[in-house]
Scaffold this active site. Sequence first.
Site, PDB file in Angstrom:
ATOM      1  N   HIS A  37      32.971  43.820  45.019  1.00  0.00           N
ATOM      2  CA  HIS A  37      33.354  44.013  43.621  1.00  0.00           C
ATOM      3  C   HIS A  37      34.711  44.693  43.551  1.00  0.00           C
ATOM      4  CE1 HIS A  37      31.485  48.337  42.987  1.00  0.00           C
ATOM      5  NE2 HIS A  37      32.273  48.291  44.010  1.00  0.00           N
TER       6      HIS A  37
ATOM      7  N   CYS B 157      37.918  52.027  44.659  1.00  0.00           N
ATOM      8  CA  CYS B 157      37.154  50.885  44.127  1.00  0.00           C
ATOM      9  C   CYS B 157      38.004  50.004  43.222  1.00  0.00           C
ATOM     10  CB  CYS B 157      35.904  51.378  43.385  1.00  0.00           C
ATOM     11  SG  CYS B 157      34.607  51.935  44.507  1.00  0.00           S
TER      12      CYS B 157
ATOM     13  N   HIS C 102      36.366  45.002  47.461  1.00  0.00           N
ATOM     14  CA  HIS C 102      35.809  45.609  48.675  1.00  0.00           C
ATOM     15  C   HIS C 102      34.313  45.389  48.628  1.00  0.00           C
ATOM     16  CE1 HIS C 102      35.396  48.570  45.499  1.00  0.00           C
ATOM     17  NE2 HIS C 102      34.316  48.970  46.150  1.00  0.00           N
TER      18      HIS C 102
ATOM     19  N   HIS D  10      30.053  46.307  49.585  1.00  0.00           N
ATOM     20  CA  HIS D  10      29.029  47.326  49.778  1.00  0.00           C
ATOM     21  C   HIS D  10      27.778  46.684  50.354  1.00  0.00           C
ATOM     22  CE1 HIS D  10      30.965  50.617  47.586  1.00  0.00           C
ATOM     23  NE2 HIS D  10      31.302  49.742  46.656  1.00  0.00           N
TER      24      HIS D  10
ATOM     25  N   ASP E  93      23.477  38.289  46.333  1.00  0.00           N
ATOM     26  CA  ASP E  93      23.732  38.488  47.764  1.00  0.00           C
ATOM     27  C   ASP E  93      24.904  37.622  48.226  1.00  0.00           C
ATOM     28  OD1 ASP E  93      23.258  39.579  50.298  1.00  0.00           O
ATOM     29  OD2 ASP E  93      21.959  37.905  50.869  1.00  0.00           O
ATOM     30  N   HIS E  94      25.853  38.256  48.912  1.00  0.00           N
ATOM     31  CA  HIS E  94      27.061  37.592  49.403  1.00  0.00           C
ATOM     32  C   HIS E  94      27.896  36.999  48.277  1.00  0.00           C
ATOM     33  CE1 HIS E  94      25.015  38.219  53.196  1.00  0.00           C
ATOM     34  NE2 HIS E  94      26.162  38.001  53.806  1.00  0.00           N
TER      35      HIS E  94
ATOM     36  N   GLU F 270      24.609  52.380  46.400  1.00  0.00           N
ATOM     37  CA  GLU F 270      25.850  51.686  46.717  1.00  0.00           C
ATOM     38  C   GLU F 270      26.326  52.086  48.115  1.00  0.00           C
ATOM     39  OE1 GLU F 270      28.904  50.469  43.433  1.00  0.00           O
ATOM     40  OE2 GLU F 270      29.561  52.341  44.336  1.00  0.00           O
TER      41      GLU F 270
HETATM   42 NI    NI Z   1      32.764  49.959  45.206  1.00  0.00          NI
END
Ligand code: NI
Length: 141
Positions: free
Chosen positions: A14, A33, A39, A41, A79-80, A124
Amino acid sequence: MIYITRRLEFCASHRLFNPSFSDEKNAATFGLCNNPNGHGHNYVLEVTVKGEVDPETGMVLDLKALKKLINEKIIDRVDHKNLNVDVDFLQGVIPTAENIAIKFWERIKPHIHNGTLCEIKLYESERNFVIYRGESIESIH
Ligand code: NI
């Protein structure tokens, strides 16, 4: 009354930014962020349902069914994925853990009939997590 929790994991990327902010304000507000290309998580999601133990089964609900519901409504969708662009139910919100947890709640709440959805906990990172219990400020004051 007993509380039962299913833990699931997903990986996603995100970028936190508010399009109405200047670049400088976005950087100051969201820090790392706000990285322009995003990036990732490794998220951990814990869904807790509360209910009465059924004397015939000794269970509140079928955990396999809960897992299937969470996978279909949430995990398979995020996911992904890039949470800013790939996930229809996250469009229009800044994909913070807070907002993601609220959206996850809304997606599964109507589908849980054995027991009552009680809590969404979204990690996160190991140290940062949010808890959502479906409450608004008005409802707790
Ligand atoms: Ni983040």
